[in-house]
Write a protein that holds these residues in place. Sequence first.
Motif, PDB file in Angstrom:
ATOM      1  N   PRO A  36       0.819  -1.220   0.000  1.00 23.50           N
ATOM      2  CA  PRO A  36       0.000   0.000   0.000  1.00 23.50           C
ATOM      3  C   PRO A  36       0.849   1.265   0.000  1.00 23.50           C
ATOM      4  O   PRO A  36       1.942   1.294   0.562  1.00 23.50           O
ATOM      5  CB  PRO A  36      -0.792  -0.127   1.302  1.00 23.50           C
ATOM      6  N   CYS A  38       1.763   4.530   1.551  1.00 21.16           N
ATOM      7  CA  CYS A  38       1.589   4.920   2.959  1.00 21.16           C
ATOM      8  C   CYS A  38       2.267   6.235   3.330  1.00 21.16           C
ATOM      9  O   CYS A  38       2.002   6.773   4.409  1.00 21.16           O
ATOM     10  CB  CYS A  38       2.098   3.805   3.881  1.00 21.16           C
ATOM     11  N   CYS A 112       5.841   2.462  -2.041  1.00 21.50           N
ATOM     12  CA  CYS A 112       5.348   2.937  -0.744  1.00 21.50           C
ATOM     13  C   CYS A 112       5.050   4.438  -0.733  1.00 21.50           C
ATOM     14  O   CYS A 112       4.355   4.919   0.170  1.00 21.50           O
ATOM     15  CB  CYS A 112       6.363   2.625   0.359  1.00 21.50           C
ATOM     16  N   PRO A 171       8.671   3.594   5.612  1.00 20.14           N
ATOM     17  CA  PRO A 171       7.764   2.443   5.768  1.00 20.14           C
ATOM     18  C   PRO A 171       8.392   1.316   6.577  1.00 20.14           C
ATOM     19  O   PRO A 171       9.594   1.039   6.478  1.00 20.14           O
ATOM     20  CB  PRO A 171       7.487   2.021   4.321  1.00 20.14           C
ATOM     21  N   TYR A 217       1.205  -2.787  10.439  1.00 23.93           N
ATOM     22  CA  TYR A 217       1.404  -1.351  10.522  1.00 23.93           C
ATOM     23  C   TYR A 217       2.316  -0.884   9.397  1.00 23.93           C
ATOM     24  O   TYR A 217       3.203  -1.613   8.959  1.00 23.93           O
ATOM     25  CB  TYR A 217       1.979  -0.983  11.889  1.00 23.93           C
ATOM     26  N   LEU A 218       2.102   0.344   8.962  1.00 23.46           N
ATOM     27  CA  LEU A 218       2.790   0.854   7.789  1.00 23.46           C
ATOM     28  C   LEU A 218       4.046   1.640   8.137  1.00 23.46           C
ATOM     29  O   LEU A 218       5.053   1.543   7.458  1.00 23.46           O
ATOM     30  CB  LEU A 218       1.832   1.703   6.960  1.00 23.46           C
ATOM     31  N   HIS A 219       3.978   2.463   9.177  1.00 17.43           N
ATOM     32  CA  HIS A 219       5.135   3.225   9.634  1.00 17.43           C
ATOM     33  C   HIS A 219       4.835   3.758  11.028  1.00 17.43           C
ATOM     34  O   HIS A 219       3.779   3.432  11.611  1.00 17.43           O
ATOM     35  CB  HIS A 219       5.493   4.361   8.669  1.00 17.43           C
ATOM     36  N   ASP A 222       1.564   5.766  11.395  1.00 20.77           N
ATOM     37  CA  ASP A 222       0.416   4.864  11.259  1.00 20.77           C
ATOM     38  C   ASP A 222       0.226   4.041  12.530  1.00 20.77           C
ATOM     39  O   ASP A 222      -0.914   3.813  12.968  1.00 20.77           O
ATOM     40  CB  ASP A 222       0.631   3.937  10.068  1.00 20.77           C
ATOM     41  N   TYR A 375      -2.634  12.606   8.051  1.00 18.52           N
ATOM     42  CA  TYR A 375      -2.550  11.203   7.636  1.00 18.52           C
ATOM     43  C   TYR A 375      -3.943  10.577   7.596  1.00 18.52           C
ATOM     44  O   TYR A 375      -4.265   9.813   6.675  1.00 18.52           O
ATOM     45  CB  TYR A 375      -1.652  10.436   8.595  1.00 18.52           C
ATOM     46  N   ILE A 379      -5.700   8.774   4.129  1.00 11.27           N
ATOM     47  CA  ILE A 379      -6.066   7.373   3.929  1.00 11.27           C
ATOM     48  C   ILE A 379      -7.569   7.252   3.730  1.00 11.27           C
ATOM     49  O   ILE A 379      -8.357   7.832   4.458  1.00 11.27           O
ATOM     50  CB  ILE A 379      -5.594   6.491   5.119  1.00 11.27           C
TER      51      ILE A 379
END
Length: 503
Positions: A36, A38, A112, A171, A217-219, A222, A375, A379
Motif C-alpha cells: 500500500p 503509505c 510505498c 515504511p 502497521y505501515l510506519h 500509522d 494522515y 487514507i
Amino acid sequence: MELHSLSNVDFTRKRWVDQIRKNFNEEAGIDVSNIPVCVFNVPKSISRFKPEAYLPQAIALGPYHHFEGHLYQMERYKVAVVKAFLDPYQVHSFEPLVIDKLKKIEPMIRACYHKYLDLNGDTLAWVFAIDGLFLLDLFKHYDEMERFMPKKLMKYETIYRDMMVLENQIPLVILNEIQKLIDCDFELLSMMVGYCEVHSPLKLTPDSKSYIGAANYLHLLDLMYRLIVNNELPTQDCEDESYHGQRANKKREITKRDHVITNMEDIKEIGQRLSNFRRFGNVISVMVNIPWGRLCALLGFNKKLDKEDMNDHPRVMEIDIPSVSSLSKYAHINFNPSDGGIKDTKFVATEAMLYLPVITLKIYSEVVLRNLVAYEIAISSSTMEIAQYVDLMSGIIDTEEDVKLLKSKGIIKGNMTNKEIVDLFNGMNKSCEHAARSNETVKQLNEYYNAKLAIKAWKFVKKRMRGSRKVLTVVFTLLACLLLIVYSFCEVYGCPKLYNKMK
C-alpha cells in the motif's frame, strides 16, 4: 524558461524514461500490487495555515526532504550513528551487504510513496540505507542521542518532532528489510510501541503490546494513529448500564433545583431587558426598516474586503459550538476526564456531563496532532475519529479561561502554557464538512445548549438588535458631524446665547 531549467527538465525526463525502461525489461520483477501507498504529500489545503508543522526542521528521513540544504548539517551525525550501530565487518562491507541488496527491492521502495521519486536506484538505496539504519538505532537508543548530537546544536525534542512528520516517514516494510540485511534481531515493533507510549499526546489502547501482532502497521505515524483510534473502553453489560442510568437520574434530580433557580434568575434579567426594549420597540422597528446599508455606502462607511487579501490571509474555520466557559456558565455543563480514548468522547444529557479523553500537550504535540489529522485525511479507509476530536477541542477552546477549566478537571495535562494551548487549537482549521456533520457529540451539545430558555431568549434579543447596531453607528456619526458643524459655525460667527448656557 532559463537554460539551466530546461536542462534540469530534460535530465528528469531522461531519468524517468530510464527507470520505466528498467522496470519494463526486467524478467523477474517484484510484485508490488499488495504494497500500500503509505507516505503521502500533505496538500496545501491542510498545510496552508501552518506549513512549518508538516516539514522537518533538522533531520530528513526518506527521500522527500533528504536533499534540502538546511538539513545537510545533520548528515554527518546520521552517518556517525550508523557506523556506531554496525560492527566493523558491516561497515567495511557496507555496499555489497546493504546498498546492492536495497537496489534489488527498488520497486517495493518506490511503491510505498505517493509522490514520484526523482532519484536513480543507487541514490535511493543510499538514502534508505543511511536513514533507515539511523532510525533503527534511534528506536533502540533514542534516549542516548547526546552521544552524537550535542544539545547546543539542536534540542532533542526536535528529533522526536521530525520523526512524526508525515512526509518524513520510512515504511516499516523497508525497515524490516534493512534489519534482515544486517542480521539485527531486536523487537522493532515493540520498541516503536514504546516510543508511541512516551510521545503520544493521547492515550493508547491499554493492551498495545499484545495488539501489535493483530495488524500490519505501515510506519511510525500509522502505528501511533491506530493505537490511538483503537483505544476504547469495553462495552458495559446491561446491569451496569441500568445502574449508571439510575445514578444519572438521581444526580439530575439533585441538581435540577439549582439549575431551575439559576435559569429563573437569567430569565428575570432578560425579561427586564425585554421590557426596556419594548418601550423603544416602535422607534427601533422604524429605524431598522430605513435602508441604512445604502446610507452607509453613500457616507463611505462600508468597506468591502478584497478577495485577493482573503486568499493571501485565509481565515481558520471552526465548528459551530459554544466554548467551554459558555457551556459551563450558561448551560451548566460539567466536564470529566474519560478513562478511555477519543472514541469514548461523549455528552451525557442526563448528567449534563461532557466526557473527554485526557490529552498531554508538550512542545512537539502540535506537530504530532496536525500530522495525525493529515494522515487520517489521506487514507481512504479512515472514519475521521481524530479529526472529529481535534475539531471539537478547537471549537470549545477559545480563551485561556477555557484551558484553565479543562486543566482543573484533569483533562489537559503537560508543560504547554495556557496561551500556547489556545494558539494551538485556535490555529487548527476545521478538517472537513463531513467530519463536522457526522460528529454526534457536537450535535448533542448544541441541542442541549440551545434548548435552554435563557439561551433562546438571548438569541431572540440578539437577532432583533442586530439591525440596530448599524442604526446606532450611523446616528452617532451624524450627531458628531452635526456638532462639528455647529462648533465651526459658532467659532466663525459667534453664538453668545449658546456660550452663556455652556458657561
